[in-house]
Design a protein around this motif. Sequence first.
Motif, short mmCIF file in Angstrom:
data_model
loop_
_atom_site.label_atom_id
_atom_site.label_comp_id
_atom_site.label_asym_id
_atom_site.label_seq_id
_atom_site.Cartn_x
_atom_site.Cartn_y
_atom_site.Cartn_z
N ALA A 1 -23.31 19.08 -21.85
CA ALA A 1 -23.86 18.26 -20.79
C ALA A 1 -25.07 17.48 -21.29
N GLY A 2 -25.12 16.20 -20.94
CA GLY A 2 -26.19 15.33 -21.39
C GLY A 2 -25.86 14.52 -22.63
N GLN B 1 -1.72 7.33 -24.44
CA GLN B 1 -1.37 8.75 -24.35
C GLN B 1 -2.50 9.61 -23.82
N GLY B 2 -3.70 9.07 -23.78
CA GLY B 2 -4.85 9.79 -23.27
C GLY B 2 -5.65 10.47 -24.35
N THR B 3 -6.94 10.66 -24.10
CA THR B 3 -7.82 11.40 -25.00
C THR B 3 -8.64 12.38 -24.17
N GLN B 4 -8.74 13.61 -24.65
CA GLN B 4 -9.40 14.67 -23.90
C GLN B 4 -10.91 14.61 -24.07
N VAL B 5 -11.61 14.65 -22.95
CA VAL B 5 -13.06 14.76 -22.93
C VAL B 5 -13.42 16.05 -22.22
N SER B 6 -14.11 16.94 -22.91
CA SER B 6 -14.52 18.22 -22.34
C SER B 6 -16.03 18.35 -22.44
N VAL B 7 -16.67 18.62 -21.31
CA VAL B 7 -18.12 18.71 -21.25
C VAL B 7 -18.50 20.10 -20.77
N SER B 8 -19.23 20.82 -21.59
CA SER B 8 -19.67 22.16 -21.24
C SER B 8 -21.08 22.12 -20.67
N SER B 9 -21.40 23.09 -19.83
CA SER B 9 -22.71 23.15 -19.21
C SER B 9 -23.68 23.96 -20.04
N SER C 1 -24.98 10.63 -20.63
CA SER C 1 -25.37 11.69 -19.71
C SER C 1 -24.17 12.40 -19.11
N LEU C 2 -23.29 12.81 -19.97
CA LEU C 2 -22.05 13.44 -19.52
C LEU C 2 -22.31 14.73 -18.75
N LYS C 3 -21.47 14.96 -17.76
CA LYS C 3 -21.56 16.13 -16.90
C LYS C 3 -20.26 16.92 -16.98
#
Length: 124
Positions: free
Chosen positions: A14-15, A116-124, A86-88
Amino acid sequence: QVQLGESGGGLVQAGDSLRLSCAASRRPFFSRPLMGWFRQSPGKEREFVAAISWNSDRKYVADSVKDRFTISRDNAKNTVYLQMNSLKPEDTAVYYCASENSGNYASADSYEYWGQGTQVSVSS
């Protein structure tokens, strides 16, 4: 068949920031009225994120991300970008690039070609 290809996703905290890229395999797929970004997470509906016109005179960004995301394009490279700051954790999703054929910019039904898409994963 995939005519658009996304890249730039990943696992971040995050951020953090990421810049997604979408490259068209052929110019006709890129030369549409609008290029758009959508995202979808498990159990949720496909959500409009942003869109941009050919000459960048029109830009649209969803209210949920308008203060943090910026869309741009480089026509010489047949590429559209999505700068995400500032990803959440709630931004976690598969992000898709699409080329609009006609209709409302915020409606997925208006877009003919998809990556096809791309994965975005945001951890806290």
